[in-house]
Write a protein that holds these residues in place. Structure first.
Motif, PDB file in Angstrom:
ATOM      1  N   ASP A 138      15.916  -2.635  16.874  1.00 26.28           N
ATOM      2  CA  ASP A 138      15.811  -4.101  16.804  1.00 26.28           C
ATOM      3  C   ASP A 138      16.345  -4.765  18.060  1.00 26.28           C
ATOM      4  OD1 ASP A 138      18.548  -3.853  16.460  1.00 26.28           O
ATOM      5  OD2 ASP A 138      18.554  -4.507  14.369  1.00 26.28           O
ATOM      6  N   SER A 139      16.545  -3.994  19.131  1.00 26.04           N
ATOM      7  CA  SER A 139      16.768  -4.560  20.467  1.00 26.04           C
ATOM      8  C   SER A 139      15.388  -4.809  21.069  1.00 26.04           C
ATOM      9  CB  SER A 139      17.558  -3.589  21.352  1.00 26.04           C
ATOM     10  OG  SER A 139      18.848  -3.356  20.841  1.00 26.04           O
ATOM     11  N   LEU A 140      15.071  -6.070  21.363  1.00 28.95           N
ATOM     12  CA  LEU A 140      13.699  -6.365  21.781  1.00 28.95           C
ATOM     13  C   LEU A 140      13.633  -7.282  22.995  1.00 28.95           C
ATOM     14  CD1 LEU A 140      11.944  -6.675  18.321  1.00 28.95           C
ATOM     15  CD2 LEU A 140      11.480  -4.974  20.076  1.00 28.95           C
ATOM     16  N   ALA A 160       3.260  -2.492  12.425  1.00 29.74           N
ATOM     17  CA  ALA A 160       2.904  -3.878  12.732  1.00 29.74           C
ATOM     18  C   ALA A 160       4.166  -4.672  13.041  1.00 29.74           C
ATOM     19  CB  ALA A 160       2.160  -4.505  11.553  1.00 29.74           C
ATOM     20  N   VAL A 161       4.067  -5.588  13.977  1.00 29.82           N
ATOM     21  CA  VAL A 161       5.199  -6.428  14.372  1.00 29.82           C
ATOM     22  C   VAL A 161       4.925  -7.846  13.900  1.00 29.82           C
ATOM     23  CG1 VAL A 161       6.535  -7.333  16.302  1.00 29.82           C
ATOM     24  CG2 VAL A 161       5.720  -4.966  16.360  1.00 29.82           C
ATOM     25  N   LEU A 200       4.560  -3.172  20.846  1.00 23.26           N
ATOM     26  CA  LEU A 200       3.219  -3.741  20.731  1.00 23.26           C
ATOM     27  C   LEU A 200       2.167  -2.902  21.450  1.00 23.26           C
ATOM     28  CD1 LEU A 200       4.158  -7.500  21.276  1.00 23.26           C
ATOM     29  CD2 LEU A 200       3.437  -6.437  19.134  1.00 23.26           C
ATOM     30  N   ALA A 201       2.536  -1.657  21.814  1.00 21.94           N
ATOM     31  CA  ALA A 201       1.621  -0.781  22.556  1.00 21.94           C
ATOM     32  C   ALA A 201       1.110  -1.466  23.815  1.00 21.94           C
ATOM     33  CB  ALA A 201       0.453  -0.341  21.671  1.00 21.94           C
ATOM     34  N   GLY A 202       2.012  -2.193  24.468  1.00 17.65           N
ATOM     35  CA  GLY A 202       1.616  -2.952  25.647  1.00 17.65           C
ATOM     36  C   GLY A 202       2.434  -2.595  26.876  1.00 17.65           C
ATOM     37  N   ILE A 256      13.214  -8.951  14.082  1.00 20.64           N
ATOM     38  CA  ILE A 256      12.002  -8.169  14.322  1.00 20.64           C
ATOM     39  C   ILE A 256      12.384  -6.774  14.783  1.00 20.64           C
ATOM     40  CG2 ILE A 256       9.931  -8.005  15.759  1.00 20.64           C
ATOM     41  CD1 ILE A 256       9.929 -11.064  15.867  1.00 20.64           C
ATOM     42  N   THR A 257      11.667  -5.774  14.288  1.00 17.92           N
ATOM     43  CA  THR A 257      11.918  -4.396  14.677  1.00 17.92           C
ATOM     44  C   THR A 257      10.669  -3.790  15.304  1.00 17.92           C
ATOM     45  OG1 THR A 257      11.281  -3.546  12.498  1.00 17.92           O
ATOM     46  CG2 THR A 257      13.612  -4.073  12.832  1.00 17.92           C
ATOM     47  N   GLY A 258      10.882  -2.782  16.113  1.00 18.61           N
ATOM     48  CA  GLY A 258       9.791  -1.998  16.672  1.00 18.61           C
ATOM     49  C   GLY A 258       9.941  -0.551  16.248  1.00 18.61           C
TER      50      GLY A 258
END
Length: 251
Positions: free
Chosen positions: A77-79, A218-219, A88-90, A227-229
């Motif tokens: 959750d460090s974003l 999904a984000v 986000l696959a970006g 928000i988590t990744g």
């Protein structure tokens, strides 16, 4: 090595670096990781079954061959921008918006809907909206029209403002990070955990030499919680190593 029964609960500072041409680059961190799950390889079992009279149906030999590769899941959750791009696959890149001057931009304003100006980051102290019909009547912000400065949106607030106008304004220079979503499906990363076994108080270290990740969750950008990744993928053994990862438990 003597045996001593003990439990294990990890706390750790986790750092992650992109691998480029086989080399781990700058490490980001410490990352607040809520899950670091390592799954051993799933073997394929080959059995030799007896067809002999006295042992019919029993297993004579059994061999485990390599099956699915060792995998891992990492949730965090460090974003900051770089990690949000991973989630986000970006990819992320530097954002640098220079000052722009817009002169006599024609726009037809309407009540209830927004129009997009040619540049965002509007310096509202410089904006001037003039009726196109006479070229002299200047409308009043907050009475005749409203502006969303950051996104560069404008709308009419009154019947007087719902008209064809020309707009003059300057933008504000700004810098930051831009995230380009869904532009990097596979992410090759190295992960280091500088940790501690909370049960014994002794230091412990985890190094995942190479993992090929993909974003797997999904984000929800409008979630009512942090928000988590989540990244999920396969661990690989790089050249010069004998395993995909190692855990060092110090005495």
């Amino acid at each position: 090595m003597s045996y001593k029964d003990t439990g294990l609960i990890f706390a750790g500072n986790i750092y992650m670096a992109a691998i480029v041409d086989g080399v781990a680059k700058d490490f980001a961190g410490p990352i607040n990781v809520t899950q670091l799950e390592l799954t051993p390889p799933a073997p394929e079992t080959i059995d030799r079954v007896s067809y002999q009279r006295d042992t019919y149906g029993q297993v004579l030999d059994s061999v485990n061959l390599p099956g699915e590769a060792p995998s891992m899941v990492m949730a965090f959750d460090s974003l900051p921008a770089g990690l949000l791009a991973d989630a986000l696959a970006g990819t992320s890149e530097d954002f640098n918006a220079t000052l722009q001057t817009v002169t006599a931009e024609p726009v037809t304003l309407a009540q209830g809907v927004w129009q997009k100006l040619p540049y965002p980051n509007v310096d509202v102290s410089t904006i001037e909206v003039t009726l196109e019909s006479d070229g002299t009547t200047v409308l009043t912000r907050g009475t005749d029209y409203d502006v969303e400065a950051g996104s560069g949106l404008i709308r009419a607030l009154s019947e007087a403002g719902a008209a064809a106008v020309t707009i003059d304004y300057d933008t504000e220079a700004s810098t930051g990070q831009r995230i380009l979503g869904a532009t990097e499906i596979t992410k090759r990363r190295q992960i280091i955990m500088d940790g501690q076994n909370l049960v014994t108080g002794k230091p412990a270290y985890v190094t995942i030499f190479s993992a090929s990740f993909s974003a797997s969750q999904a984000v929800d950008l409008m979630a009512r919680e942090f928000i988590t990744g989540t990244l999920e993928g396969t661990m690989t053994t790089p050249e010069g190593k004998n395993s995909p990862y190692e855990i060092v438990m110090k005495d």
